[in-house]
Design a protein around this motif. Structure first.
Motif, mmCIF file in Angstrom:
data_model
loop_
_atom_site.group_PDB
_atom_site.id
_atom_site.type_symbol
_atom_site.label_atom_id
_atom_site.label_comp_id
_atom_site.label_asym_id
_atom_site.label_seq_id
_atom_site.Cartn_x
_atom_site.Cartn_y
_atom_site.Cartn_z
ATOM 1 N N ASN A 185 0.822 -1.217 0.000
ATOM 2 C CA ASN A 185 0.000 0.000 0.000
ATOM 3 C C ASN A 185 0.853 1.263 0.000
ATOM 4 O O ASN A 185 0.462 2.289 -0.568
ATOM 5 N N HIS A 186 2.026 1.197 0.627
ATOM 6 C CA HIS A 186 2.925 2.357 0.636
ATOM 7 C C HIS A 186 3.435 2.643 -0.779
ATOM 8 O O HIS A 186 3.515 3.805 -1.200
ATOM 9 N N ILE A 187 3.796 1.573 -1.497
ATOM 10 C CA ILE A 187 4.284 1.760 -2.870
ATOM 11 C C ILE A 187 3.167 2.268 -3.768
ATOM 12 O O ILE A 187 3.373 3.174 -4.595
ATOM 13 N N LYS A 188 1.967 1.719 -3.581
ATOM 14 C CA LYS A 188 0.824 2.182 -4.381
ATOM 15 C C LYS A 188 0.508 3.644 -4.084
ATOM 16 O O LYS A 188 0.152 4.416 -4.983
ATOM 17 N N ALA A 189 0.664 4.047 -2.829
ATOM 18 C CA ALA A 189 0.422 5.439 -2.458
ATOM 19 C C ALA A 189 1.445 6.355 -3.118
ATOM 20 O O ALA A 189 1.116 7.457 -3.565
ATOM 21 N N ALA A 190 2.696 5.877 -3.196
ATOM 22 C CA ALA A 190 3.737 6.666 -3.852
ATOM 23 C C ALA A 190 3.404 6.846 -5.323
ATOM 24 O O ALA A 190 3.537 7.945 -5.886
ATOM 25 N N ARG A 191 2.950 5.779 -5.963
ATOM 26 C CA ARG A 191 2.568 5.863 -7.374
ATOM 27 C C ARG A 191 1.383 6.816 -7.563
ATOM 28 O O ARG A 191 1.334 7.589 -8.512
ATOM 29 N N PHE A 192 0.434 6.761 -6.626
ATOM 30 C CA PHE A 192 -0.738 7.633 -6.692
ATOM 31 C C PHE A 192 -0.334 9.104 -6.574
ATOM 32 O O PHE A 192 -0.969 9.989 -7.164
ATOM 33 N N ASP A 193 0.747 9.354 -5.809
ATOM 34 C CA ASP A 193 1.245 10.718 -5.638
ATOM 35 C C ASP A 193 2.082 11.178 -6.825
ATOM 36 O O ASP A 193 2.670 12.260 -6.791
ATOM 37 N N ILE A 195 4.782 9.546 -8.175
ATOM 38 C CA ILE A 195 6.180 9.095 -8.167
ATOM 39 C C ILE A 195 6.320 7.925 -9.132
ATOM 40 O O ILE A 195 5.656 6.895 -8.969
ATOM 41 N N VAL A 196 7.187 8.078 -10.120
ATOM 42 C CA VAL A 196 7.289 7.059 -11.179
ATOM 43 C C VAL A 196 8.688 6.474 -11.307
ATOM 44 O O VAL A 196 8.949 5.683 -12.215
ATOM 45 N N THR A 197 9.610 6.829 -10.419
ATOM 46 C CA THR A 197 10.966 6.290 -10.493
ATOM 47 C C THR A 197 11.278 5.479 -9.246
ATOM 48 O O THR A 197 10.699 5.708 -8.173
ATOM 49 N N LEU A 198 12.195 4.548 -9.395
ATOM 50 C CA LEU A 198 12.601 3.722 -8.255
ATOM 51 C C LEU A 198 13.249 4.579 -7.174
ATOM 52 O O LEU A 198 12.999 4.385 -5.980
ATOM 53 N N ALA A 199 14.093 5.529 -7.588
ATOM 54 C CA ALA A 199 14.756 6.409 -6.630
ATOM 55 C C ALA A 199 13.730 7.256 -5.882
ATOM 56 O O ALA A 199 13.828 7.459 -4.661
ATOM 57 N N GLY A 200 12.725 7.759 -6.613
ATOM 58 C CA GLY A 200 11.686 8.556 -5.975
ATOM 59 C C GLY A 200 10.877 7.750 -4.984
ATOM 60 O O GLY A 200 10.527 8.234 -3.903
ATOM 61 N N CYS A 201 10.590 6.509 -5.345
ATOM 62 C CA CYS A 201 9.834 5.634 -4.446
ATOM 63 C C CYS A 201 10.639 5.307 -3.199
ATOM 64 O O CYS A 201 10.107 5.277 -2.086
ATOM 65 N N ALA A 202 11.945 5.062 -3.379
ATOM 66 C CA ALA A 202 12.817 4.784 -2.228
ATOM 67 C C ALA A 202 12.813 5.976 -1.277
ATOM 68 O O ALA A 202 12.712 5.818 -0.046
ATOM 69 N N VAL A 223 13.750 -1.327 -3.807
ATOM 70 C CA VAL A 223 12.397 -1.026 -4.281
ATOM 71 C C VAL A 223 12.081 -1.865 -5.521
ATOM 72 O O VAL A 223 10.984 -2.412 -5.660
ATOM 73 N N LYS A 224 13.066 -1.983 -6.428
ATOM 74 C CA LYS A 224 12.881 -2.756 -7.660
ATOM 75 C C LYS A 224 12.529 -4.209 -7.347
ATOM 76 O O LYS A 224 11.590 -4.787 -7.905
ATOM 77 N N ARG A 225 13.276 -4.815 -6.429
ATOM 78 C CA ARG A 225 13.031 -6.212 -6.080
ATOM 79 C C ARG A 225 11.658 -6.381 -5.424
ATOM 80 O O ARG A 225 10.934 -7.341 -5.711
ATOM 81 N N LEU A 226 11.298 -5.441 -4.566
ATOM 82 C CA LEU A 226 10.016 -5.517 -3.885
ATOM 83 C C LEU A 226 8.870 -5.337 -4.879
ATOM 84 O O LEU A 226 7.873 -6.064 -4.846
ATOM 85 N N ALA A 227 9.019 -4.372 -5.776
ATOM 86 C CA ALA A 227 7.983 -4.120 -6.775
ATOM 87 C C ALA A 227 7.790 -5.323 -7.696
ATOM 88 O O ALA A 227 6.668 -5.681 -8.059
ATOM 89 N N GLU A 228 8.892 -5.968 -8.078
ATOM 90 C CA GLU A 228 8.798 -7.147 -8.934
ATOM 91 C C GLU A 228 8.055 -8.279 -8.221
ATOM 92 O O GLU A 228 7.257 -8.993 -8.832
ATOM 93 N N ARG A 229 8.301 -8.439 -6.934
ATOM 94 C CA ARG A 229 7.588 -9.485 -6.172
ATOM 95 C C ARG A 229 6.095 -9.199 -6.118
ATOM 96 O O ARG A 229 5.266 -10.117 -6.127
ATOM 97 N N LEU A 230 5.740 -7.900 -6.090
ATOM 98 C CA LEU A 230 4.344 -7.507 -6.007
ATOM 99 C C LEU A 230 3.675 -7.367 -7.372
ATOM 100 O O LEU A 230 2.467 -7.165 -7.462
ATOM 101 N N GLY A 231 4.497 -7.438 -8.438
ATOM 102 C CA GLY A 231 3.941 -7.272 -9.773
ATOM 103 C C GLY A 231 3.637 -5.817 -10.113
ATOM 104 O O GLY A 231 2.802 -5.523 -10.959
ATOM 105 N N ILE A 232 4.297 -4.890 -9.412
ATOM 106 C CA ILE A 232 4.127 -3.455 -9.669
ATOM 107 C C ILE A 232 5.248 -2.997 -10.593
ATOM 108 O O ILE A 232 6.424 -3.258 -10.311
ATOM 109 N N THR A 233 4.904 -2.313 -11.666
ATOM 110 C CA THR A 233 5.917 -1.904 -12.643
ATOM 111 C C THR A 233 6.202 -0.414 -12.539
ATOM 112 O O THR A 233 5.325 0.395 -12.206
ATOM 113 N N PHE A 234 7.457 -0.091 -12.791
ATOM 114 C CA PHE A 234 7.875 1.315 -12.879
ATOM 115 C C PHE A 234 8.337 1.573 -14.313
ATOM 116 O O PHE A 234 8.969 0.697 -14.920
ATOM 117 N N PRO A 235 8.040 2.738 -14.867
ATOM 118 C CA PRO A 235 8.457 3.052 -16.243
ATOM 119 C C PRO A 235 9.978 2.942 -16.404
ATOM 120 O O PRO A 235 10.712 3.212 -15.469
#
Length: 235
Positions: A185-193, A195-202, A223-235
């Motif tokens: 939910n934290h990563i999804k919230a970052a995307r909602f705000d 934030i589209v980069t791994l560095a920004g999400c970190a 962040v990349k490894r966590l997002a991949e486990r969750l199936g969340i993609t970053f541009p």
């Protein structure tokens, strides 16, 4: 004071039978009644005490719940949290916690108690190693009784390794998945705000004091490894 109870057993058999769980629950209930605590949630892990608390799925949930609700984590005995002084030190930094069997102990006292308990275990381990070395020496000298004991020990260790290895792998995967879901939910919230980069999400996760599974700050790679486990993609 509101508290979140954390219970732990070492084996599936203990978890299924309830052995140890009820005793832990009773310790916490007695301390809560004595100190005026309100138990608002309970989490139970089936995991070895050698696994860091921050790597156990239910402990992660218990810590997150305590933080979100402004509560204190409570365990029946210190070894239900960990038998490793480094694990206890890390927990002291992560979340306030109490031990039901010594409810008035502060973080410093708990740290000292853990250090003394670990020292005693090291003494016991040393005596065990000395006894095994003596047994092996007698077996090498032709003592048939010692040879039989060595053979039984080796067979038992081999069987335990075969059973435990697959269970350990499954436990690691389950723990990683549970942690990933707790941060999703934290990563999804970052995307909602926006934030589209791994560095920004970190940076977002670090600013919101979200820690990695091992208790460190996030980097773009974690962040990349966590997002991949969750199936969340970053541009």
């Amino acid at each position: 004071m509101q508290v979140v109870a954390y219970l732990r057993v070492s084996t599936e058999r203990q978890g299924e039978s309830g052995l140890g769980i009820e005793a832990q629950r009773d310790y916490i209930a007695q301390a809560a009644k004595s100190k005026g605590w309100e138990v608002i949630a309970e989490f139970t892990d089936t995991a070895s005490g050698t696994i860091a608390p921050t790597a156990r799925s239910e402990c992660i949930k218990a810590m997150n719940t305590a933080k979100e609700l402004g509560a204190v984590l409570v365990v029946a005995k210190l070894d239900r949290l960990s038998r490793d002084v480094e694990h206890i030190a890390a927990m002291v930094k992560r979340v306030p916690f109490k031990v039901a069997t010594m409810p008035d102990a502060d973080a410093f006292q708990l740290h000292i108690y853990a250090a003394l308990a670990q020292q005693e275990r090291e003494f016991i381990a040393g005596r065990t190693r000395d006894a095994l070395a003596s047994l092996k020496a007698r077996a090498d000298a032709g003592d048939e009784l010692a040879q039989a004991k060595i053979a039984r020990r080796d067979a038992g260790r081999k069987k335990a390794h075969e059973v435990g290895n697959s269970a350990a792998v499954a436990a690691v995967v389950a723990t990683a998945d549970a942690y990933a879901q707790s941060v999703a939910n934290h990563i999804k919230a970052a995307r909602f705000d926006g934030i589209v980069t791994l560095a920004g999400c970190a940076d977002y996760l670090n600013r919101h004091q979200v820690k990695t599974r091992r208790g460190f700050e996030f980097t773009p790679m974690t962040v990349k490894r966590l997002a991949e486990r969750l199936g969340i993609t970053f541009p």
